[in-house]
Design a protein around this motif. Structure first.
Motif, PDB file in Angstrom:
ATOM      1  N   THR A   1       1.224  -1.413  -0.140  1.00 54.31           N
ATOM      2  CA  THR A   1      -0.093  -0.255  -0.004  1.00 54.31           C
ATOM      3  C   THR A   1       0.573   1.065  -0.204  1.00 54.31           C
ATOM      4  O   THR A   1       1.543   1.533   0.334  1.00 54.31           O
ATOM      5  CB  THR A   1      -0.953   0.334   1.201  1.00 54.31           C
ATOM      6  N   ILE A   2       0.063   2.485  -0.298  1.00 52.56           N
ATOM      7  CA  ILE A   2       0.736   3.906  -0.784  1.00 52.56           C
ATOM      8  C   ILE A   2       0.623   4.432   0.821  1.00 52.56           C
ATOM      9  O   ILE A   2      -0.339   4.601   1.250  1.00 52.56           O
ATOM     10  CB  ILE A   2       0.648   4.309  -1.429  1.00 52.56           C
TER      11      ILE A   2
ATOM     12  N   ASP B   1       6.217   6.301  -1.911  1.00 51.88           N
ATOM     13  CA  ASP B   1       5.641   5.799  -3.030  1.00 51.88           C
ATOM     14  C   ASP B   1       4.466   6.538  -3.990  1.00 51.88           C
ATOM     15  O   ASP B   1       4.791   5.627  -4.768  1.00 51.88           O
ATOM     16  CB  ASP B   1       4.523   4.895  -1.738  1.00 51.88           C
TER      17      ASP B   1
ATOM     18  N   ILE C   1      -6.278   3.796  -5.136  1.00 57.58           N
ATOM     19  CA  ILE C   1      -6.048   3.741  -3.994  1.00 57.58           C
ATOM     20  C   ILE C   1      -7.453   3.367  -3.221  1.00 57.58           C
ATOM     21  O   ILE C   1      -6.926   2.762  -2.946  1.00 57.58           O
ATOM     22  CB  ILE C   1      -4.802   5.294  -3.365  1.00 57.58           C
TER      23      ILE C   1
ATOM     24  N   ASN D   1      -3.107   0.985  -3.474  1.00 55.26           N
ATOM     25  CA  ASN D   1      -2.262   1.133  -4.031  1.00 55.26           C
ATOM     26  C   ASN D   1      -2.850   1.091  -5.817  1.00 55.26           C
ATOM     27  O   ASN D   1      -3.615   1.043  -6.086  1.00 55.26           O
ATOM     28  CB  ASN D   1      -0.999   0.368  -4.289  1.00 55.26           C
TER      29      ASN D   1
END
Length: 513
Positions: free
Chosen positions: A2-3, A97, A158, A163
């Motif tokens: 994940t960001i 990210d 997202i 993401n």
């Protein structure tokens, strides 16, 4: 994956507050710089400053702030590699990210009035392109955003996945590299001109998409229309289309040819073009008279053509134009009544374009060939009449000289072999694109027919033989202007003298292929 962390540093701040708020709502930590951080903080968005991440202050008046291993390591680190993770951990580098970066407004600064060289140079972004390139190289992990139109699609992905998808990241990386390439090309162009370099080892061009066209020259060909980064006088890309369907590929080329001719004339002038060749050029005391002369020059070929005028179209003129089938009319303005009348024609395109400055700069034009591209200056030479030579026994009258000037300005825009027969205010016969000059002469004469009295002729290049002059003499043409330069010039001069013609050599050829 994940960001978790994003870096935002933008010069163009449109939409960035909303974008940052949505990132924050997704529990993504935001790093920001200078002016961007101030805007985000004022909007109630919590951010980390660059120096709190790097442990190093901004220096050299802000020239160095993001050029630091903790930024570029965070972007370039491949977190799927144990060796990278260990090294990043050793140096206390956290992965970044997502980056949202656009660049200092170099082009916009360049176009400002009275801008100084130092101001231009200070608007060359260094850190921004570096971050974009680092993030884009590592697109397998990093999301790179350079365009506010991509904010929503990034947020949507997202929200859905935690993401962005690899497909989107690859697409955004390609856009980022195009963005930096265009930015660098603009800087290179500026510095090349400043250094007064003419022949360069690498050609870099930057054009922005104006529109995707329905098709190209033929309906099985895909096509797009791009615009230069910089304004050009009489350029179609600066026009405002007020009415009608989208311009086609062929419309654009014809309209461009039309405008290039029109900017040769300062007096009220109308230019009609068909297949990139003028079919009628007329000047007059007002635009109504100018159009009438252009129309009468070839009332058949104007059908389905492009018309450009350098004065406002009023109702009187609009009434005449509404009776014709035209693809496009271009003018600085249409009066309210004129627009109301002409816009009743569904398929007629009406374009407004300011024509206050018809100066012709030293511009470059590009022609593609298979596997390459040709570059040359446009044919914008200012004619020096003091170098013109009357090579015949008879001198031209003032009226003939005026007509010869008019015709010679026109013939440079006719496809070679180019011939223009004209009087002092209108073309009456045009021969274009023939494989021999006699053919073009005969076409122009046939078109002119009963309008030859007092008419003159202009040729874009020399007459290789005296045969064309003999045909002209037999048809009553008594004044000719041409470059000269043939090994058989004397034969043409003798033929002109035989018919009592006056002939001027300019020494300047105007081939148009």
């Amino acid at each position: 994956m994940t960001i978790k962390r994003a870096l935002i540093s933008v010069s163009e701040k449109n939409g960035v507050i909303d974008f940052a708020k949505k990132l924050q709502a997704l529990n993504i930590e935001i790093i920001s710089t200078g002016g961007t951080q101030k805007v985000l903080t004022e909007a109630g968005i919590k951010t980390l400053s660059i120096d709190s991440v790097t442990g190093f202050p901004e220096i050299l008046d802000g020239r160095v702030k993001t050029l630091h291993p903790k930024i570029h390591g965070g972007l370039l680190g491949k977190t799927e590699l144990t060796s990278h993770l260990e090294m990043m951990d050793e140096h206390k580098i956290k992965p970044i990210d997502l980056i949202c970066v656009n660049l200092y407004p170099f082009k916009e600064t360049l176009m400002k009035e009275n801008v100084t060289s130092s101001e231009i140079i200070e608007n060359i972004d260094i850190g921004g392109p570096s971050m974009l390139r680092s993030g884009s190289k590592n697109f397998e992990r990093v999301t790179v955003v350079v365009d506010s139109t991509d904010y929503d699609s990034v947020i949507d992905e997202i929200k859905k996945n935690g993401n962005t998808t690899l497909k989107l990241r690859k697409k955004l990386a390609a856009k980022a590299f195009r963005h930096t390439a265009s930015y660098d090309a603009t800087i290179a162009d500026y510095l090349t001109k400043e250094a007064q370099e003419e022949t360069i080892e690498t050609l870099t061009l930057s054009y922005e998409l104006k529109q995707t066209l329905r098709y190209g020259e033929n309906n099985h060909q895909k096509a797009q229309f791009y615009r230069s980064n910089f304004l050009t006088n009489y350029s179609l890309v600066n026009s405002d289309q007020r009415h009608g369907k989208e311009l086609s590929f062929n419309n654009i080329r014809d309209a461009d040819a039309c405008l290039k001719i029109l900017r040769e004339y300062q007096e009220p002038t109308a230019v009609a073009v068909k297949h990139m060749n003028p079919c009628g050029i007329g000047s007059g005391k007002d635009i109504n008279e100018a159009f009438q002369k252009a129309y009468e020059g070839d009332p058949i070929s104007i059908f389905g053509g492009i018309l450009a005028l350098n004065q406002e179209v009023d109702l009187e003129l609009a009434e005449k134009l509404s009776k014709l089938f035209l693809e496009i009319i271009i003018a600085p303005k249409f009066s309210k009544d004129a627009f109301s009348l002409l816009s009743q024609k569904k398929n007629l395109r009406l374009l407004e374009l300011q024509m206050t400055d018809n100066s012709i700069e030293t511009e470059l034009e590009y022609q593609s060939v298979l596997g390459g591209i040709l570059v040359q200056e446009i044919d914008s030479i200012k004619e020096d009449e003091t170098s013109w030579k009357v090579v015949t026994k008879r001198q031209p009258s003032e009226e003939e000289l005026h007509a010869l000037r008019f015709a010679y300005r026109a013939v440079k825009h006719v496809k070679s072999n180019g011939i223009v027969i004209a009087n002092s205010q209108q073309t009456v016969g045009i021969g274009a694109g023939q494989m021999n000059r006699v053919g073009s002469v005969q076409i122009a004469l046939n078109q002119a027919k009963d309008k030859l009295e007092g008419a003159v002729l202009a040729s874009d290049a020399f007459f290789p033989m005296a045969d064309s002059l003999e045909i002209l003499g037999e048809n009553g043409i008594r004044a000719v202007i041409q470059p000269g330069g043939s090994i058989k010039d004397q034969e043409s001069i003798d033929m002109a003298n035989k018919y009592g013609m006056t002939m001027i050599f300019t020494g300047v050829r105007h081939f148009k292929h």
